[in-house]
Design a protein around this motif. Structure first.
Motif, PDB file in Angstrom:
ATOM      1  N   ASP A 177       0.869  -1.302   0.168  1.00 15.79           N
ATOM      2  CA  ASP A 177      -0.246  -0.065  -0.270  1.00 15.79           C
ATOM      3  C   ASP A 177       0.685   1.379  -0.054  1.00 15.79           C
ATOM      4  O   ASP A 177       0.329   2.203  -0.323  1.00 15.79           O
ATOM      5  N   ARG A 178       1.907   1.459  -0.073  1.00 14.15           N
ATOM      6  CA  ARG A 178       2.948   2.509   0.088  1.00 14.15           C
ATOM      7  C   ARG A 178       3.382   2.743  -1.826  1.00 14.15           C
ATOM      8  O   ARG A 178       4.368   2.709  -2.183  1.00 14.15           O
ATOM      9  N   TRP A 179       2.450   3.411  -1.897  1.00 15.93           N
ATOM     10  CA  TRP A 179       1.654   4.247  -3.312  1.00 15.93           C
ATOM     11  C   TRP A 179       1.895   5.269  -2.905  1.00 15.93           C
ATOM     12  O   TRP A 179       1.226   5.841  -1.759  1.00 15.93           O
ATOM     13  N   GLY A 180       1.477   6.237  -4.345  1.00 14.57           N
ATOM     14  CA  GLY A 180       0.997   7.356  -4.012  1.00 14.57           C
ATOM     15  C   GLY A 180       1.156   7.986  -2.717  1.00 14.57           C
ATOM     16  O   GLY A 180       2.498   8.510  -2.310  1.00 14.57           O
ATOM     17  N   PRO A 181       0.603   9.050  -2.524  1.00 15.36           N
ATOM     18  CA  PRO A 181       0.856   9.743  -1.154  1.00 15.36           C
ATOM     19  C   PRO A 181       0.696   8.987   0.739  1.00 15.36           C
ATOM     20  O   PRO A 181       1.580  10.002   1.284  1.00 15.36           O
ATOM     21  N   PHE A 182       0.997   7.412  -0.914  1.00 12.21           N
ATOM     22  CA  PHE A 182       1.166   6.371   1.315  1.00 12.21           C
ATOM     23  C   PHE A 182       2.691   6.208   1.294  1.00 12.21           C
ATOM     24  O   PHE A 182       3.052   5.539   1.950  1.00 12.21           O
ATOM     25  N   ALA A 183       3.440   6.818  -0.067  1.00 11.14           N
ATOM     26  CA  ALA A 183       4.737   6.163   0.232  1.00 11.14           C
ATOM     27  C   ALA A 183       5.604   6.337   1.181  1.00 11.14           C
ATOM     28  O   ALA A 183       5.605   7.548   1.627  1.00 11.14           O
ATOM     29  N   ASP A 184       6.555   6.020   1.650  1.00  5.69           N
ATOM     30  CA  ASP A 184       7.919   6.276   2.334  1.00  5.69           C
ATOM     31  C   ASP A 184       8.926   7.235   1.334  1.00  5.69           C
ATOM     32  O   ASP A 184       8.738   7.196   0.187  1.00  5.69           O
TER      33      ASP A 184
END
Length: 89
Positions: free
Chosen positions: A6-13
């Protein structure tokens, strides 16, 4: 904690706050355009996450709660948004 998948777009690290804010706003605009009233809860959570990053998991939960058709329309990584139709000459 946000799962790796789920680490894509605004949720990326590893992105700075200004970039996260821009991505959240872009995703909120896409949600309004593509999901309309059905995406209102997601749009609200995205707006809250603009001010409080601890709301990011709640926004992901709202994405998961959308109907599959709406998720496909709203997701920038959707196969529908990346596949070009064949052109016949």
């Amino acid at each position: 904690m946000i799962a790796a998948i789920d680490r894509w777009g605004p949720f990326a690290d590893g992105i700075d706050n200004a970039e996260r804010l821009a991505r959240l706003r872009a995703l909120r605009a896409i949600t309004h355009l593509c999901a309309g009233p059905r995406g209102e809860r997601l749009a609200t959570e995205l707006e809250r996450a603009e001010r409080d990053v601890s709301r990011l998991p709640s926004a992901l939960a709202e994405i998961a709660a959308l109907a599959a058709l709406d998720v496909g329309k709203c997701s920038p990584a959707s196969p529908a948004s990346t596949v070009q139709p064949e052109r016949h000459s």
